[in-house]
Scaffold this motif. Structure first.
Motif, PDB file in Angstrom:
ATOM      1  N   GLY A  51       0.811  -1.211   0.000  1.00  0.00           N
ATOM      2  CA  GLY A  51       0.000   0.000   0.000  1.00  0.00           C
ATOM      3  C   GLY A  51       0.840   1.254   0.000  1.00  0.00           C
ATOM      4  O   GLY A  51       0.543   2.224  -0.711  1.00  0.00           O
ATOM      5  N   LYS A  99       2.082   2.167  -3.239  1.00  0.00           N
ATOM      6  CA  LYS A  99       0.967   2.480  -4.134  1.00  0.00           C
ATOM      7  C   LYS A  99       0.630   1.353  -5.109  1.00  0.00           C
ATOM      8  O   LYS A  99       0.109   1.594  -6.193  1.00  0.00           O
ATOM      9  CB  LYS A  99       1.238   3.797  -4.879  1.00  0.00           C
ATOM     10  N   HIS A 143      -1.515  -0.875  -4.128  1.00  0.00           N
ATOM     11  CA  HIS A 143      -2.960  -0.891  -3.911  1.00  0.00           C
ATOM     12  C   HIS A 143      -3.354   0.418  -3.238  1.00  0.00           C
ATOM     13  O   HIS A 143      -2.505   1.169  -2.737  1.00  0.00           O
ATOM     14  CB  HIS A 143      -3.405  -2.116  -3.092  1.00  0.00           C
ATOM     15  N   SER A 144      -4.642   0.702  -3.230  1.00  0.00           N
ATOM     16  CA  SER A 144      -5.103   2.012  -2.749  1.00  0.00           C
ATOM     17  C   SER A 144      -6.014   1.905  -1.521  1.00  0.00           C
ATOM     18  O   SER A 144      -6.801   2.812  -1.263  1.00  0.00           O
ATOM     19  CB  SER A 144      -5.843   2.747  -3.872  1.00  0.00           C
ATOM     20  N   GLY A 173      -6.752   2.699   1.781  1.00  0.00           N
ATOM     21  CA  GLY A 173      -6.157   3.759   2.586  1.00  0.00           C
ATOM     22  C   GLY A 173      -5.835   3.410   4.019  1.00  0.00           C
ATOM     23  O   GLY A 173      -5.038   4.100   4.659  1.00  0.00           O
ATOM     24  N   GLN A 203      -1.554   1.222   4.671  1.00  0.00           N
ATOM     25  CA  GLN A 203      -0.435   1.752   3.892  1.00  0.00           C
ATOM     26  C   GLN A 203       0.648   2.287   4.841  1.00  0.00           C
ATOM     27  O   GLN A 203       0.456   3.277   5.531  1.00  0.00           O
ATOM     28  CB  GLN A 203      -0.914   2.885   2.965  1.00  0.00           C
ATOM     29  N   ALA A 219       2.679   6.446   0.219  1.00  0.00           N
ATOM     30  CA  ALA A 219       1.354   6.692   0.791  1.00  0.00           C
ATOM     31  C   ALA A 219       1.343   6.205   2.230  1.00  0.00           C
ATOM     32  O   ALA A 219       1.935   5.164   2.534  1.00  0.00           O
ATOM     33  CB  ALA A 219       0.294   5.958  -0.021  1.00  0.00           C
ATOM     34  N   ASN A 232      -6.815  -4.723  -4.280  1.00  0.00           N
ATOM     35  CA  ASN A 232      -7.355  -4.079  -5.483  1.00  0.00           C
ATOM     36  C   ASN A 232      -8.637  -4.737  -5.957  1.00  0.00           C
ATOM     37  O   ASN A 232      -9.476  -4.099  -6.607  1.00  0.00           O
ATOM     38  CB  ASN A 232      -6.318  -4.097  -6.606  1.00  0.00           C
TER      39      ASN A 232
END
Length: 360
Positions: A46, A49, A51-52, A54, A57, A180, A315
């Motif tokens: 994470g 980046k 995967h997103s 939130g 990460q 992130a 994802n």
């Protein structure tokens, strides 16, 4: 009764690792997650980046420390041995599937033990599934399963993953804007960087010296009636249990456990995937990181498979969802289908690599 030197060393290492794991929780890591290879690799996926999601990460220094600790101690003891070439693509795919199983359960074998030490009874279901998966894998091993022999490789090849880890640490400290970072959820909870890194280095050294591996422990128990390697994880459990009781972090039950769910069938099947896949690979996720630090490029490829499996799981919504007071949580339809597919594919690979040999 005389305890062998190997068992004694595993017990000492396990006690130290169990204490370190709970200290990391007290200093900021999520509860019942002082150390989790699957969760921490997922957090790194994470942070970079891939995967997103939130809430998961963060560049976990513990993972960097594990690899580099193994690398340093293997250099000092002249055990650094660059080797590889044993079915690398298959290893990547198995690592990918192992991560999916682990994230459906919400933890690797290491975290499974730590969850149990915190009173999370869902971990018992996970252990049963894990043992079942290793039992299936042990059957194939007894029939001749093999991914082939590794060959000697160059020092550059063997040092590649440790070098990448060092580069990741430098960038994390010097240019944090590249990454992130979670502002809430498990990814936002972490111990101070230097302490996390030191913890990883220590655990990496201890795991390298003792050959600690929970998969190896069950496998040897099933095939050789020798449970020596399980001593380390029993010691981790006991030390972490005592620490949790002493610090008020023990809560017995299935519900209300931190970053866990009570969808028992999928806890069980997720860890069957982990147990079977890791038996085919020759070691649990912790052992793969340690072997990668020793110069094993096959294990390094497996670690990359774990990383990409984590990215894919988040994802495409395959990971389990933590339960709450109103919900047992667990994986959605995507995750359930993925677990079944992983089991089918793993058994297919095992059959192909076991029963195909007489064709020539």
């Amino acid at each position: 009764m005389t305890i062998s030197k190997e068992k004694r060393n595993l017990a000492i290492a396990g006690i130290l690792i169990g204490i370190i794991s709970i200290v990391l929780v007290l200093l900021g890591n999520p509860k019942n997650m002082g150390f989790c290879i699957a969760c921490f690799v997922r957090d790194i996926a994470g942070a970079t980046k891939l995967h997103s999601a939130g809430v998961v990460q963060y560049v976990r220094p513990e993972i960097i420390g594990l690899v580099f600790g193994s690398f340093l101690i293997s250099l000092l003891t002249k055990e650094f041995n660059p080797r590889g070439g044993s079915s690398p693509m298959i290893r990547f795919c198995i690592g990918f599937m192992v991560m999916i199983g682990a994230l459906v359960f919400l933890g690797c074998p290491f975290r499974m033990v730590l969850r149990l030490s915190g009173g999370d009874l869902n971990a018992v279901v996970g252990i049963l599934g894990f043992a079942a998966g290793i039992g299936i894998g042990s059957f194939f091993l007894s029939k001749g399963f093999s991914l082939g022999r590794a060959q000697k490789q160059s020092i550059v090849e063997g040092a590649a993953l440790p070098a990448v880890n060092v580069l990741l640490l430098i960038l994390f400290v010097a240019v944090p804007a590249l990454f992130a970072f979670s502002e809430k959820g498990p990814g936002s909870m972490h111990a101070p960087i230097l302490i996390s890194l030191a913890a990883g280095l220590i655990v990496g050294c201890l795991a390298q010296r003792t050959r600690m591996c929970m998969v190896g422990g069950f496998r040897d128990l099933f095939l050789l009636k020798d449970g020596t390697l399980l001593f380390g994880f029993i010691a981790i459990f006991v030390a972490a249990l005592v620490m949790n009781l002493a610090t008020g972090n023990f809560k017995l039950g299935f519900t209300g456990q931190p970053v866990a769910h009570s969808a028992h069938l999928w806890n069980f099947l997720g860890m069957v995937v982990v147990g079977l896949g890791c038996t085919m690979l020759g070691g649990c996720p912790l052992r793969q990181l340690i072997l990668a630090g020793e110069g094993n490029s096959d294990s390094a490829i497996t670690v990359l498979g774990l990383l990409m499996g984590a990215a894919f799981a988040h994802n495409f919504s395959l990971a389990g969802v933590a339960g709450s007071a109103d919900s047992v949580g667990g994986p959605g339809t995507n995750g359930k289908v993925a677990v079944i597919l992983c089991l089918v594919i793993l058994v297919g690979i095992a059959c192909a690599k076991t029963f195909k040999k007489k064709e020539k």
